[in-house]
Design a protein around this motif. Structure first.
Motif, PDB file in Angstrom:
ATOM      1  N   CYS A  49       0.818  -1.561   0.104  1.00 54.06           N
ATOM      2  CA  CYS A  49      -0.644   0.234   0.478  1.00 54.06           C
ATOM      3  C   CYS A  49       0.903   0.599  -0.005  1.00 54.06           C
ATOM      4  N   GLU A  50      -0.116   2.310  -0.663  1.00 57.18           N
ATOM      5  CA  GLU A  50       1.582   3.415  -1.040  1.00 57.18           C
ATOM      6  C   GLU A  50       1.091   4.061   0.653  1.00 57.18           C
ATOM      7  N   ASN A  51       0.593   4.355   1.087  1.00 59.15           N
ATOM      8  CA  ASN A  51      -0.642   5.018   2.280  1.00 59.15           C
ATOM      9  C   ASN A  51       0.013   4.649   3.769  1.00 59.15           C
ATOM     10  N   CYS A  59      -5.231   0.498   2.372  1.00 54.91           N
ATOM     11  CA  CYS A  59      -5.996   1.660   2.553  1.00 54.91           C
ATOM     12  C   CYS A  59      -6.769   1.259   1.999  1.00 54.91           C
ATOM     13  N   GLY A  60      -6.626   0.103   1.004  1.00 53.77           N
ATOM     14  CA  GLY A  60      -7.710   0.435  -0.295  1.00 53.77           C
ATOM     15  C   GLY A  60      -7.925   0.736  -0.992  1.00 53.77           C
ATOM     16  N   GLU A  61      -7.768   2.587  -0.996  1.00 53.89           N
ATOM     17  CA  GLU A  61      -7.890   3.091  -2.097  1.00 53.89           C
ATOM     18  C   GLU A  61      -6.514   3.754  -3.537  1.00 53.89           C
ATOM     19  N   CYS A  62      -5.633   3.113  -2.692  1.00 62.33           N
ATOM     20  CA  CYS A  62      -4.829   3.983  -3.647  1.00 62.33           C
ATOM     21  C   CYS A  62      -4.333   2.672  -4.319  1.00 62.33           C
ATOM     22  N   CYS A 115      -3.229  -0.844  -4.180  1.00 61.14           N
ATOM     23  CA  CYS A 115      -4.401  -1.405  -3.369  1.00 61.14           C
ATOM     24  C   CYS A 115      -5.605  -1.971  -4.045  1.00 61.14           C
TER      25      CYS A 115
HETATM   26 ZN   LIG Z   1      -3.665   1.899   0.008  1.00 56.92          ZN
END
Ligand SMILES: [Zn+2]
Length: 287
Positions: A2-4, A10-13, A16
């Protein structure tokens, strides 16, 4: 990846999202028992490991790490494991290699000593149910699956996605239900036919029968709420009414020997029928 976050996802980047869609270039889930042309092999040979090794030393495309998840790692030949050992001795710092195996005794101690060992125990039905409710909300028999998958998410997913497997289970349990009732020549023949036609998964079929008998014993001892085969509750109750608890245990013992016994015998179908008749006779015995 994950980048965050560093300790979770995060499930958003972008990373992910790529993982969710199984398309992250730096994560490789490998089942090396399947050849490029789709043929299944009994072992993972040194050739397959060599191409993995070549890939390991190429830097990640996108992320900071490169992750390999190697399924059925216990099927690696000794030669293949020794070849992989070289990577374990001098791993590139970005590489994470996860060996998934169901029998650690098959893995060389030189590899085990260089790895972090994580043990996964069987999950509880409620935990499996949580997973299937989230991922297979449209599927009807979630509760049954959570009970009969032996605590394995993988098995649960296989059962859900393989309709033929569930159908086979229904056929097996239905025939067994009739076999345990008074007159049941057709059921014996039917079950024998199923066993003969599915010789390669006999162990699995026998464990279905064994689980069914465990359910009978549970109902017999007043613990209806503990049974696994919830969709067969009525059949289980009906069988339990006509059967004696001791003969249920005797049948369990018969089944335990069943698999080994029939596989050793040349006249397969005859032996299967013989064993099924023995089970049927036991079901009529009163204590
Ligand atoms: Zn992420």
């Amino acid at each position: 990846m994950c980048e965050n976050f560093t300790d979770d996802s995060c499930g958003e980047c972008k990373s992910c999202h790529l993982i969710k869609s199984n398309s992250h270039p730096d994560i490789k889930v490998l089942d090396l028992t399947v050849d490029e042309d789709g043929t299944k092999k009994a072992t993972i040979g040194v050739e397959a490991i060599r191409s993995l090794k070549k890939d390991v030393y190429l830097k990640p495309f996108y992320g900071k790490r490169k992750i390999y998840i190697l399924e059925n790692a216990e099927l690696m030949t000794v030669e293949a494991q020794n070849s992989l050992l070289k990577v374990f001795e001098e791993p590139p710092e970005y590489a994470v290699i996860i060996l998934v195996c169901s029998n650690i005794n098959k893995i060389l101690s030189t590899i085990i000593s260089r790895a972090v060992n994580l043990r996964f125990d069987a999950l509880k039905p409620a935990e499996i149910l949580q997973f299937t409710e989230k991922n297979y909300s449209d599927f009807n028999n979630k509760k049954v699956i959570s009970e009969i998958c032996g605590g394995s998410i993988k098995k649960a997913v296989e059962l859900i996605e393989d309709e033929a497997g569930l159908e086979l289970r229904s056929k097996v349990l239905k025939a067994f239900f009739y076999l345990l009732l008074a007159e049941s020549d057709t059921a014996i023949n039917e079950l024998a036919e199923i066993l003969v036609q599915n010789k390669s998964i006999n162990a699995e079929i026998i464990s279905m029968l064994s689980n069914y008998l465990s359910d009978l014993a549970k109902v017999k001892s007043g613990h209806k709420e503990l049974i696994m085969n919830l969709d067969f509750l009525n059949e289980i109750i009906r069988n339990s009414e006509s059967m004696d608890i001791n003969s249920i245990y005797e049948m369990q013992n018969e089944l335990a020997e069943f698999n080994e016994y029939i596989l050793r015998n040349a006249n397969y179908k005859l032996v299967v029928i013989d064993k099924l008749i023995a089970l049927h006779e036991l079901s009529k015995k009163k204590g």
